[in-house]
Write an enzyme that holds these catalytic residues in place. Sequence first.
Site, PDB file in Angstrom:
ATOM      1  CG  ASP A 100      -1.965   1.000   1.293  1.00  0.00           C
ATOM      2  OD1 ASP A 100      -2.155   1.704   0.304  1.00  0.00           O
ATOM      3  OD2 ASP A 100      -2.597   1.160   2.348  1.00  0.00           O
ATOM      4  CE  LYS A 128      -5.405  -1.408  -0.791  1.00  0.00           C
ATOM      5  NZ  LYS A 128      -6.016  -0.663   0.315  1.00  0.00           N
TER       6      LYS A 128
HETATM    7  P1  5GP Z   1       1.769  -0.331   3.853  1.00  0.00           P
HETATM    8  O1  5GP Z   1       2.787  -0.302   4.962  1.00  0.00           O
HETATM    9  O2  5GP Z   1       2.302  -0.789   2.522  1.00  0.00           O
HETATM   10  O3  5GP Z   1       0.998   0.947   3.750  1.00  0.00           O
HETATM   11  O4  5GP Z   1       0.636  -1.264   4.376  1.00  0.00           O
HETATM   12  C1  5GP Z   1       0.513  -2.477   4.060  1.00  0.00           C
HETATM   13  C2  5GP Z   1      -0.274  -3.225   5.093  1.00  0.00           C
HETATM   14  O5  5GP Z   1      -1.501  -2.608   5.442  1.00  0.00           O
HETATM   15  C3  5GP Z   1      -0.631  -4.527   4.443  1.00  0.00           C
HETATM   16  O6  5GP Z   1       0.312  -5.504   4.795  1.00  0.00           O
HETATM   17  C4  5GP Z   1      -1.987  -4.841   5.009  1.00  0.00           C
HETATM   18  O7  5GP Z   1      -1.845  -5.604   6.157  1.00  0.00           O
HETATM   19  C5  5GP Z   1      -2.565  -3.516   5.371  1.00  0.00           C
HETATM   20  N1  5GP Z   1      -3.500  -3.085   4.313  1.00  0.00           N
HETATM   21  C6  5GP Z   1      -3.271  -2.175   3.344  1.00  0.00           C
HETATM   22  N2  5GP Z   1      -4.341  -2.027   2.550  1.00  0.00           N
HETATM   23  C7  5GP Z   1      -5.277  -2.875   3.020  1.00  0.00           C
HETATM   24  C8  5GP Z   1      -6.600  -3.230   2.583  1.00  0.00           C
HETATM   25  O8  5GP Z   1      -7.161  -2.721   1.609  1.00  0.00           O
HETATM   26  N3  5GP Z   1      -7.231  -4.175   3.312  1.00  0.00           N
HETATM   27  C9  5GP Z   1      -6.681  -4.781   4.401  1.00  0.00           C
HETATM   28  N4  5GP Z   1      -7.389  -5.690   5.046  1.00  0.00           N
HETATM   29  N5  5GP Z   1      -5.430  -4.477   4.835  1.00  0.00           N
HETATM   30  C10 5GP Z   1      -4.745  -3.557   4.150  1.00  0.00           C
END
Ligand code: 5GP
Length: 180
Positions: A100, A128
């Site tokens: 994300d 994403k």
């Molecule tokens: P980042 O550190 O890349 O922003 O976040 C990633 C983490 O956030 C992912 O490993 C996941 O656990 C959580 N996450 C991000 N987007 C989503 C989503 O749309 N749904 C869910 N359930 N978790 C998400």
Amino acid sequence: MGVGAVLVTRRRIARRVAALAERIAESFGDEEMTIVAVLTGVLVFLADLLRRLPTRIRVEVVSLSSYPGAAVQSRGPSFRLWPVGDLVGRHVLVLDDILDTGQTLACLLDRVRSLGAASVRTCVLLRKNCPRVERVEPDWVGFDVPDAFVVGYGLDHDGLYRNLPDIRVLEAQDDAGGAP
Ligand code: 5GP
Ligand code: MG
């Protein structure tokens, strides 16, 4: 909040996981692999991928949280559990559910490298389509998805929906009950 349309069906997931396992196995060859998997969302993906990988594998799990409780906006990763064994000289595959903002993966890559791994590769089930806070590109990606909050196939919202077999978009519920 309620679950909405199916974004990725269980059949597509199964086919993609099989293809990913082939690529990953090819890349690791005869090297022993240590998977560092990020709980809890990766649970189902890990279980499916693991059983398709033929190489010698160790599994370590870590726990981070970016979306505490009912949050649908990332609050940035914070470690809740880091029980990883000795990574010195190991060939590591970091496995996460979703890329994300990139903060989780960047944070883990730093940590795994600093623990002396011989090599680090990364695989995420979903990437994403949104701006990254940290520049990080996984070696393998299951599916590119739009910037919506998704649940199912291990992914939760406020602890629920992990058991759904397909990946679905989370939608604001229409309290009037008149949604099509
Ligand atoms: P980042 O550190 O890349 O922003 O976040 C990633 C983490 O956030 C992912 O490993 C996941 O656990 C959580 N996450 C991000 N987007 C989503 C989503 O749309 N749904 C869910 N359930 N978790 C998400
Ligand atoms: Mg996660």
